[in-house]
Design a protein around this motif. Structure first.
Motif, PDB file in Angstrom:
ATOM      1  N   ARG A  26       0.835  -1.205   0.000  1.00 26.07           N
ATOM      2  CA  ARG A  26       0.000   0.000   0.000  1.00 26.07           C
ATOM      3  C   ARG A  26       0.874   1.261   0.000  1.00 26.07           C
ATOM      4  NH1 ARG A  26      -3.590  -1.354   5.165  1.00 26.07           N
ATOM      5  NH2 ARG A  26      -1.449  -1.734   5.906  1.00 26.07           N
ATOM      6  N   GLU A  27       0.225   2.389  -0.264  1.00 22.55           N
ATOM      7  CA  GLU A  27       0.956   3.650  -0.360  1.00 22.55           C
ATOM      8  C   GLU A  27       1.640   4.032   0.955  1.00 22.55           C
ATOM      9  OE1 GLU A  27      -1.645   6.657  -1.750  1.00 22.55           O
ATOM     10  OE2 GLU A  27      -1.690   5.913  -3.818  1.00 22.55           O
ATOM     11  N   ARG A  28       1.093   3.599   2.062  1.00 25.11           N
ATOM     12  CA  ARG A  28       1.647   3.974   3.367  1.00 25.11           C
ATOM     13  C   ARG A  28       2.667   2.968   3.889  1.00 25.11           C
ATOM     14  NH1 ARG A  28      -3.327   2.799   7.609  1.00 25.11           N
ATOM     15  NH2 ARG A  28      -3.305   0.524   7.435  1.00 25.11           N
ATOM     16  N   ASP A  29       2.957   1.907   3.097  1.00 26.21           N
ATOM     17  CA  ASP A  29       3.807   0.820   3.588  1.00 26.21           C
ATOM     18  C   ASP A  29       5.128   0.735   2.844  1.00 26.21           C
ATOM     19  OD1 ASP A  29       1.927   0.055   5.455  1.00 26.21           O
ATOM     20  OD2 ASP A  29       0.960  -1.404   4.102  1.00 26.21           O
ATOM     21  N   LEU A  30       6.089   0.136   3.528  1.00 32.03           N
ATOM     22  CA  LEU A  30       7.338  -0.346   2.946  1.00 32.03           C
ATOM     23  C   LEU A  30       7.352  -1.859   3.128  1.00 32.03           C
ATOM     24  CD1 LEU A  30       9.776   2.261   4.513  1.00 32.03           C
ATOM     25  CD2 LEU A  30       9.095   2.190   2.116  1.00 32.03           C
ATOM     26  N   ALA A  31       7.884  -2.603   2.150  1.00 28.35           N
ATOM     27  CA  ALA A  31       7.876  -4.062   2.218  1.00 28.35           C
ATOM     28  C   ALA A  31       9.301  -4.600   2.132  1.00 28.35           C
ATOM     29  CB  ALA A  31       7.026  -4.653   1.100  1.00 28.35           C
ATOM     30  N   LEU A  32       9.602  -5.582   2.978  1.00 22.70           N
ATOM     31  CA  LEU A  32      10.879  -6.293   2.944  1.00 22.70           C
ATOM     32  C   LEU A  32      10.593  -7.759   2.632  1.00 22.70           C
ATOM     33  CD1 LEU A  32      12.709  -4.841   6.092  1.00 22.70           C
ATOM     34  CD2 LEU A  32      13.216  -4.363   3.688  1.00 22.70           C
ATOM     35  N   VAL A  33      11.180  -8.232   1.555  1.00 23.30           N
ATOM     36  CA  VAL A  33      10.996  -9.631   1.144  1.00 23.30           C
ATOM     37  C   VAL A  33      12.183 -10.434   1.682  1.00 23.30           C
ATOM     38  CG1 VAL A  33      10.728 -11.217  -0.779  1.00 23.30           C
ATOM     39  CG2 VAL A  33       9.766  -8.909  -0.922  1.00 23.30           C
ATOM     40  N   PHE A  34      11.882 -11.450   2.517  1.00 23.76           N
ATOM     41  CA  PHE A  34      12.909 -12.293   3.130  1.00 23.76           C
ATOM     42  C   PHE A  34      12.941 -13.644   2.430  1.00 23.76           C
ATOM     43  CE2 PHE A  34      12.120  -9.180   6.334  1.00 23.76           C
ATOM     44  CZ  PHE A  34      13.317  -9.043   7.029  1.00 23.76           C
ATOM     45  N   ALA A  35      14.156 -14.129   2.191  1.00 19.45           N
ATOM     46  CA  ALA A  35      14.354 -15.473   1.636  1.00 19.45           C
ATOM     47  C   ALA A  35      15.200 -16.258   2.618  1.00 19.45           C
ATOM     48  CB  ALA A  35      15.027 -15.414   0.277  1.00 19.45           C
ATOM     49  N   PRO A  98      14.508   0.990   4.965  1.00 22.38           N
ATOM     50  CA  PRO A  98      13.810  -0.098   5.668  1.00 22.38           C
ATOM     51  C   PRO A  98      14.732  -1.253   6.064  1.00 22.38           C
ATOM     52  CG  PRO A  98      13.080   0.077   3.388  1.00 22.38           C
ATOM     53  CD  PRO A  98      13.940   1.253   3.645  1.00 22.38           C
ATOM     54  N   ARG A  99      15.758  -1.537   5.268  1.00 18.31           N
ATOM     55  CA  ARG A  99      16.659  -2.628   5.598  1.00 18.31           C
ATOM     56  C   ARG A  99      17.428  -2.324   6.897  1.00 18.31           C
ATOM     57  NH1 ARG A  99      19.003  -6.440   2.068  1.00 18.31           N
ATOM     58  NH2 ARG A  99      18.178  -5.236   0.317  1.00 18.31           N
ATOM     59  N   LEU A 100      18.032  -1.099   6.960  1.00 17.74           N
ATOM     60  CA  LEU A 100      18.757  -0.708   8.166  1.00 17.74           C
ATOM     61  C   LEU A 100      17.828  -0.628   9.369  1.00 17.74           C
ATOM     62  CD1 LEU A 100      21.232   2.087   6.988  1.00 17.74           C
ATOM     63  CD2 LEU A 100      21.802  -0.152   7.928  1.00 17.74           C
ATOM     64  N   PHE A 101      16.647  -0.103   9.142  1.00 11.33           N
ATOM     65  CA  PHE A 101      15.688   0.026  10.237  1.00 11.33           C
ATOM     66  C   PHE A 101      15.323  -1.341  10.811  1.00 11.33           C
ATOM     67  CE2 PHE A 101      11.476   0.345  12.082  1.00 11.33           C
ATOM     68  CZ  PHE A 101      11.556   1.509  12.838  1.00 11.33           C
ATOM     69  N   TYR A 102      15.063  -2.319   9.935  1.00 10.97           N
ATOM     70  CA  TYR A 102      14.673  -3.646  10.406  1.00 10.97           C
ATOM     71  C   TYR A 102      15.831  -4.328  11.131  1.00 10.97           C
ATOM     72  CZ  TYR A 102      12.786  -8.350  10.480  1.00 10.97           C
ATOM     73  OH  TYR A 102      12.332  -9.578  10.899  1.00 10.97           O
ATOM     74  N   PHE A 105      16.002  -2.288  14.614  1.00  8.06           N
ATOM     75  CA  PHE A 105      14.879  -2.261  15.544  1.00  8.06           C
ATOM     76  C   PHE A 105      13.878  -3.385  15.359  1.00  8.06           C
ATOM     77  CE2 PHE A 105      16.081   2.239  14.760  1.00  8.06           C
ATOM     78  CZ  PHE A 105      16.578   2.529  16.018  1.00  8.06           C
ATOM     79  N   GLY A 106      13.956  -4.140  14.285  1.00 11.76           N
ATOM     80  CA  GLY A 106      12.971  -5.172  14.029  1.00 11.76           C
ATOM     81  C   GLY A 106      11.752  -4.606  13.321  1.00 11.76           C
ATOM     82  N   ALA A 107      10.639  -5.322  13.421  1.00 10.83           N
ATOM     83  CA  ALA A 107       9.437  -4.952  12.667  1.00 10.83           C
ATOM     84  C   ALA A 107       8.589  -3.899  13.372  1.00 10.83           C
ATOM     85  CB  ALA A 107       8.588  -6.202  12.399  1.00 10.83           C
TER      86      ALA A 107
END
Length: 294
Positions: A26-35, A98-102, A105-107
């Motif tokens: 969504r417009e208000r979200d950032l997404a991180l795809v984990f493998a 978002p990568r550094l943030f996660y 601090f996590g999710a």
């Protein structure tokens, strides 16, 4: 029927796999795809995306909207004069990486909020400790906010956080120094009032002295003019008297005698003890003789 049942099972499995492979940002979200536990992709643009079904890949969403941290209780900060101030502040921030943030601090953003609050507290202490109360409250308030923003922004950037703005909403004196500050302000106002009264009194005396001096000058000038006019009148009167005396001396002597009589007998109670044969009654004697001859 036996052939249709396995086909339905296969279709259901395919739909389940397909639904688990599709996700919406969504417009208000950032997404991180984990493998397999590692970040494979960071997505910031909204839209429909595909991934491998779990457990091969999964998605974690972060909030990319502008967020606000407001202090619940004012911070007690000491100035250069060793006086405590109660400072209430707030900060605007958002996730920049978002990568550094996660990784940091996590999710959830609870850790980021706590870290930013600690950084703001440190920056406040560094900026306020070297300034006086007057500088903090009025003279250099904007400079303090710029210093705090610069310091917090530099320390938050490696954490994947972008600090947009820092504001000081309210600055109050601590209860233990409020009374002394009010007393000092009252004394300063009284001193200023006394100074203004003294200035007004001095100005009043100056104006009064100038008015008195101008009055004396006007009276002196008027007196001089009056004396000059009186002198001119007396001179003119003396000239008239001299002219009249020259034309008819006897009448002039008679007129002057009448004025002397009028001045001597201005009141009914006036009494003169003098000989009737004196020069003062010369015209009276002549009047009596003229009446006898008649």
């Amino acid at each position: 029927m036996q052939r249709l049942f396995p086909a339905l099972i296969a279709l259901a499995i395919a739909l389940a796999v397909l639904s688990s492979s599709i996700f919406v940002v969504r417009e208000r979200d950032l997404a991180l795809v984990f493998a397999l536990g590692e970040v494979k992709e960071s997505i910031s643009k909204p839209g429909l995306y595909f991934k491998l079904p779990p457990p091969f890949q999964n998605v974690v969403f972060l909030d990319k909207r502008l967020q606000t941290i407001e202090s619940k209780d004012p911070e007690r900060i000491q100035t250069a004069e060793k006086k405590n101030l109660l400072i209430d502040s707030y900060v605007k921030w958002r996730i920049a990486d978002p990568r550094l943030f996660y990784v940091t601090f996590g999710a959830t953003d609870r850790g980021a909020v706590e870290r930013l609050q600690a950084q703001i507290r440190d920056a406040l202490n560094a900026s306020v400790n070297v300034r006086t109360v007057k500088e903090v409250v009025s003279d250099q308030r904007d400079a303090i906010m710029r210093e705090i923003l610069t310091a917090v922004e530099a320390r938050a950037r490696p954490l994947g956080v972008e600090v947009i703005d820092v504001r000081l909403r309210r600055l109050d004196f601590a209860p233990e120094i409020s009374e002394s500050v009010y007393r000092r302000m009252e004394a300063e106002r009284k001193q200023e009032a006394n100074r203004l009264r003294a200035t007004g009194a001095a100005e009043s005396e100056r104006i009064r002295a100038a008015a008195d001096r101008e009055r004396q000058e006007l009276l002196a000038d008027a007196y001089a003019k009056a004396q000059a006019i009186r002198g001119e009148g007396e001179g003119e009167a003396a000239g008239i008297y001299a002219s009249a005396y020259g034309n008819n001396p006897e009448f002039y002597r008679f007129y002057r005698s009448l004025e002397a009589y009028r001045g001597s007998f201005s009141s009914p109670d006036d009494t003169l003890v003098i000989s009737p044969d004196s020069e003062f009654f010369r015209f009276w004697s002549q009047t009596d003789e003229s009446e006898t001859n008649r």
